[in-house]
Design a protein around this motif. Structure first.
Motif, PDB file in Angstrom:
ATOM      1  N   CYS A  21      42.381  37.063  45.219  1.00 34.81           N
ATOM      2  CA  CYS A  21      41.245  37.937  45.035  1.00 34.81           C
ATOM      3  C   CYS A  21      41.288  38.753  43.815  1.00 34.81           C
ATOM      4  O   CYS A  21      40.134  38.904  43.378  1.00 34.81           O
ATOM      5  CB  CYS A  21      41.550  39.189  46.156  1.00 34.81           C
TER       6      CYS A  21
ATOM      7  N   ARG B 203      39.397  36.548  41.403  1.00 35.36           N
ATOM      8  CA  ARG B 203      37.899  36.146  41.877  1.00 35.36           C
ATOM      9  C   ARG B 203      37.099  37.614  41.627  1.00 35.36           C
ATOM     10  O   ARG B 203      36.148  37.764  41.639  1.00 35.36           O
ATOM     11  CB  ARG B 203      37.698  36.275  43.392  1.00 35.36           C
TER      12      ARG B 203
ATOM     13  N   GLN C 111      37.894  40.647  42.932  1.00 38.64           N
ATOM     14  CA  GLN C 111      37.741  41.633  43.903  1.00 38.64           C
ATOM     15  C   GLN C 111      39.147  42.815  43.767  1.00 38.64           C
ATOM     16  O   GLN C 111      40.068  42.517  44.457  1.00 38.64           O
ATOM     17  CB  GLN C 111      37.661  40.841  45.244  1.00 38.64           C
ATOM     18  N   SER C 112      38.851  43.895  43.037  1.00 39.35           N
ATOM     19  CA  SER C 112      40.192  44.362  42.552  1.00 39.35           C
ATOM     20  C   SER C 112      40.585  45.373  43.786  1.00 39.35           C
ATOM     21  O   SER C 112      41.869  45.445  44.115  1.00 39.35           O
ATOM     22  CB  SER C 112      39.864  45.285  41.390  1.00 39.35           C
ATOM     23  N   GLN C 113      39.422  45.802  44.606  1.00 41.58           N
ATOM     24  CA  GLN C 113      40.175  46.742  45.786  1.00 41.58           C
ATOM     25  C   GLN C 113      40.655  45.954  46.680  1.00 41.58           C
ATOM     26  O   GLN C 113      41.878  46.277  47.378  1.00 41.58           O
ATOM     27  CB  GLN C 113      38.734  47.506  46.191  1.00 41.58           C
ATOM     28  N   ARG C 114      40.350  44.610  47.198  1.00 37.65           N
ATOM     29  CA  ARG C 114      40.976  43.980  48.038  1.00 37.65           C
ATOM     30  C   ARG C 114      42.387  43.476  47.629  1.00 37.65           C
ATOM     31  O   ARG C 114      43.133  43.679  48.364  1.00 37.65           O
ATOM     32  CB  ARG C 114      40.081  42.707  48.557  1.00 37.65           C
ATOM     33  N   SER C 115      42.287  43.195  46.263  1.00 41.13           N
ATOM     34  CA  SER C 115      43.673  42.921  45.680  1.00 41.13           C
ATOM     35  C   SER C 115      44.738  43.962  45.677  1.00 41.13           C
ATOM     36  O   SER C 115      45.627  43.666  46.081  1.00 41.13           O
ATOM     37  CB  SER C 115      43.137  42.263  44.222  1.00 41.13           C
TER      38      SER C 115
END
Length: 106
Positions: free
Chosen positions: A66, A69, A71-75
């Protein structure tokens, strides 16, 4: 001040014979055990440890994916999940250690 008593002669150290330590028996684990057999035995003794390790590795891998890709919040969520999984694994290891200690007591 008291003078020390006479020294008792001891047998010379022989590298071919292991030293005798009270309460320790080196022959308990004399059988050679393959990695696979040992892994299966340890997994049967405490099956939650491999589950915690797999959860930790999965959260880390998906979190890095993540992050790659963008997607920092999901990471960030996955990194927090990884910390929780690591904590779970450590607690399970300690509980298994305490249980095996209680089992070995007479």
């Amino acid at each position: 001040m008291a003078t020390p008593g006479p020294a008792t002669p001891e047998a010379p150290f022989e590298p071919s014979h292991p030293p005798v330590i009270e309460g320790f028996s080196p022959t308990v684990y004399s059988t050679s055990e393959s990695f696979k057999k040992k892994f299966i035995r340890k997994t049967r003794e405490n099956p939650m440890v491999p589950i915690g390790c797999l959860g930790t590795a999965s959260a880390l891998t998906y979190g890095l994916y993540c992050f790659h890709r963008g997607q920092s919040q999901r990471s960030q969520l996955m990194m927090r999940t990884r910390i929780a999984a690591q904590g779970f694994t450590i607690v399970v290891i300690l509980v298994g250690l305490a249980a095996s200690t209680m089992r070995s007591r007479p």
